[in-house]
Design an enzyme around this catalytic site. Structure first.
Site, PDB file in Angstrom:
ATOM      1  N   CYS A 300      33.802  56.063   6.532  1.00 54.93           N
ATOM      2  CA  CYS A 300      32.978  56.353   7.708  1.00 54.93           C
ATOM      3  C   CYS A 300      32.475  57.800   7.755  1.00 54.93           C
ATOM      4  CB  CYS A 300      33.730  56.000   8.991  1.00 54.93           C
ATOM      5  SG  CYS A 300      35.221  56.980   9.289  1.00 54.93           S
ATOM      6  N   HIS A 348      37.449  57.190  13.460  1.00 54.17           N
ATOM      7  CA  HIS A 348      36.240  56.496  13.009  1.00 54.17           C
ATOM      8  C   HIS A 348      35.005  57.169  13.595  1.00 54.17           C
ATOM      9  CE1 HIS A 348      34.002  53.292  11.168  1.00 54.17           C
ATOM     10  NE2 HIS A 348      33.412  52.987  12.312  1.00 54.17           N
ATOM     11  N   HIS A 360      27.222  52.405  10.465  1.00 53.70           N
ATOM     12  CA  HIS A 360      28.541  52.933  10.099  1.00 53.70           C
ATOM     13  C   HIS A 360      29.129  52.135   8.935  1.00 53.70           C
ATOM     14  CE1 HIS A 360      31.262  50.012  12.637  1.00 53.70           C
ATOM     15  NE2 HIS A 360      30.150  49.415  12.297  1.00 53.70           N
TER      16      HIS A 360
END
Length: 388
Positions: A300, A348, A360
């Site tokens: 990420c 994240h 993402h």
């Protein structure tokens, strides 16, 4: 059972033959025991919802461990570079020290040939710690100004070299500790992912289909929330545009100049954000791989770092550092290009593209994709940061 406790009727019982009541009771007991044995494993098996929660938790824990791995890897790389620099410095200083030692050796040899203060001078100039002799005034008086400078330089070079050697030794120890942290974080990630895969592998085909249906329903709900956010943002933008237009008519030229400066700033950010988003869109479909920074796969924070780097903005490597690399704004004020961070441990991050959506790299086994910022519920959103 109650029938077992009753007294037997009078009379003779033939061996090996039980009364009908006892036979019925025995068969009932066997049946109940059989049912219990069959039902016990089913009771121990977790529900599908429990499996889903456990898998999601494992993936989140793996994501957190991945960011710890990224931080340890970055730290180890910097320390390796520092150690290499220190070792190179020590090597150069050692060479200079050896040259100085040779010059002092030549001086001592010359004194030996002339017979002047042979033993004391030679001992001083060739000793590992000539500073130990500096307090002996009688001996220092025998040295010329140039000779004293040679001794001073040698002592200084020796002290500095020893200091750098110690610094290099300590840096190597720190590097070893960082490499151990790196190894530990890597093992944690692998363990979490292995556990998640095992849970999913144990599901039947029917359970996997039901799980997919649950996830689809959650995605639909997340999409609905994204659409609601998009409507709110559109309404707010219209309100701001009307307010700006009204203010432009009423305010003076100086105020208008200030508004123009603000618009120029917004335009500059929008231009950079457009480049970052173009890069991110080009990565859609590439696999998530923990610790990866491209170009074939990403985690990420590796994706957001690479996207903004393509726009000329250097972001730190980890989510923990990226969250501090800009201005925090509310989710309702999010603009395309902003970074959206998730979970209390900030494990994240995604790149906001507008209308409640982001790009993402979600998790292991998934691919870079567009998805609602509410993919894991509104409560999962930690913050939104504008990086440039």
């Amino acid at each position: 059972m109650a029938s077992h406790r009753k007294s037997r009727p009078a009379g003779t019982r033939v061996a090996g033959i039980r009364t009908p009541v006892l036979a019925t009771a025995a068969l009932t007991s066997v049946a109940l025991l059989s049912q219990t044995a069959t039902a016990a494993p089913a009771d121990d098996r977790p529900s599908l919802e429990e499996v889903q929660k456990k898998v999601d938790d494992l993936y989140r824990q793996a994501g957190s461990a991945t960011e710890q791995y990224n931080a340890a890897k970055e730290k180890a790389a910097k320390q390796r570079e520092q150690v290499d620099t220190l070792l190179d410095n020590v090597a150069k200083r050692t060479q200079v020290l050896n040259d100085a030692r040779e010059e002092l050796g030549s001086f001592a040899a010359a004194q030996y040939r002339t017979g002047a203060a042979v033993s004391d001078t030679a001992t001083l100039l060739l000793a590992d710690s000539p500073q130990d002799y500096f307090d002996q005034n009688q001996l220092m008086d025998r040295l010329t100004g140039r000779q004293k400078q040679m001794v001073d330089d040698y002592a200084t070079q020796q002290a500095e070299t020893m200091e750098k050697r110690q610094e290099a030794t300590e840096s190597l120890q720190t590097l070893t500790a960082s490499q151990q942290d790196l190894k530990s974080a890597k093992a944690t990630v692998q363990t979490k992912l292995s556990s998640a895969r095992e849970l999913l592998a144990d599901l039947t085909a029917e359970e996997k289909a039901r799980l997919a249906a649950i996830e689809k329903k959650e995605q639909q709900e997340a999409a609905r929330e994204a659409e609601e956010l998009a409507r709110q943002q559109a309404a707010e933008q219209q309100r701001q545009e009307k307010a700006a237009a009204a203010a432009a008519e009423e305010e003076s030229g100086s105020s208008a100049t200030g508004t123009g400066s603000s618009s120029a700033t917004d335009s500059s950010y929008a231009t950079k954000a457009e480049k970052a988003l173009a890069f991110a869109r080009a990565q859609i479909g590439k696999p998530y791989v923990w610790g990866a920074t491209g170009p074939d796969s990403y985690d990420c924070s590796g994706l957001t770092q690479a996207a903004w780097k393509d726009a000329g903005v250097d972001l730190p490597r980890t989510t923990y550092d990226q969250v501090n690399a800009g201005t925090t704004v509310s989710i309702s004020a999010a603009q395309p290009g902003d970074l959206v961070f998730f979970y209390d441990d900030i494990s994240h991050v995604g790149l906001y593209i507008g209308n409640g959506m982001m790009i993402h790299a979600p998790k292991p086994g998934a691919y870079v994709r567009e998805e609602s910022v509410y993919y894991d519920g509104e409560s999962s959103i930690y913050s939104v940061v504008r990086p440039a």
